[in-house]
Design an enzyme around this catalytic site. Structure first.
Site, short mmCIF file in Angstrom:
data_model
loop_
_atom_site.label_atom_id
_atom_site.label_comp_id
_atom_site.label_asym_id
_atom_site.label_seq_id
_atom_site.Cartn_x
_atom_site.Cartn_y
_atom_site.Cartn_z
CB ALA A 158 -8.58 0.22 -7.12
CG ASP A 159 -5.24 5.47 -3.89
OD1 ASP A 159 -5.02 6.12 -4.83
OD2 ASP A 159 -4.08 5.24 -3.11
CB THR A 160 -2.27 0.17 -4.83
OG1 THR A 160 -3.20 -0.41 -5.25
CG2 THR A 160 -1.13 -0.61 -3.99
#
Length: 194
Positions: free
Chosen positions: A71-73
């Site tokens: 994941a990458d926010t």
């Protein structure tokens, strides 16, 4: 709940670990150092999905039957992507730019197996009150938000005193859109609830 394959969380984020644990899922953590750069032509959600997918690619050669979750926010103020601040000055600039406005937090997620790659994202709109310089400095000095996109964590002091409201998933802002993740794991056949 039953998993049809082992889950591998490719993140050292304590927040992502806590959220995945909160779903009641068993998983192992495996972390590789992956450069978080992206092509300049990508916009907003494309950046988050690209980075999640790029992180997952680093695990492909080692996969057996696991499902890798990456994941990458990112934090977007208009079309500008606010990354992790490198200094107190940069963190303060970011927080001042978010103060008194609304912005969007976008988390890209990739589910990778030897056979398939499934990428999706979630978007949450966050509304900040006008922050004072004293509040900005207090937060940076006490919470050191240098590992956080946009220089803040919603679950920390600044979120408690500064965020007036959100539209969308709170957990997405923390770093993992668990409702969407759960839905995709079920729909892809990796998770059954009994």
């Amino acid at each position: 709940m039953n998993l049809s394959r082992p889950l591998l969380l490719a993140s050292n984020s304590p927040r992502r670990k806590e959220l995945l644990t909160g779903l009641g899922l068993d998983y192992i953590v495996r972390v590789k150092d992956v450069h978080e750069e992206f092509p300049a032509h990508l916009k907003r959600a494309e950046v988050a999905e690209y980075l999640a997918s790029h992180k997952a690619d680093a695990y492909f050669d080692d996969l057996q039957d696991e499902v890798v979750i990456t994941a990458d926010t990112i934090v977007c103020l208009g079309d500008k992507v606010l990354n992790k601040p490198q200094s107190h000055h940069e963190a303060a600039e970011m927080l001042r730019s978010l103060s008194g406005t609304s912005h969007e937090v976008i988390t890209g997620v990739c589910l990778l197996t030897k056979e398939t790659k499934h990428v999706f994202h979630d978007i949450t709109r966050v509304h900040f009150k006008k922050l004072t310089q004293t509040e900005v400095d207090f937060y940076i000095n006490h919470y050191k938000p240098f590992d956080k996109a946009g220089a803040y964590g919603i679950q920390e002091w600044i979120g408690m005193i500064g965020i007036e409201r959100i539209e969308g998933s709170y957990f997405n802002v923390v770093g993992l859109p668990v409702q969407k993740l759960y839905t995709h794991l079920v729909e892809l056949g990796y998770l059954t609830v009994e």
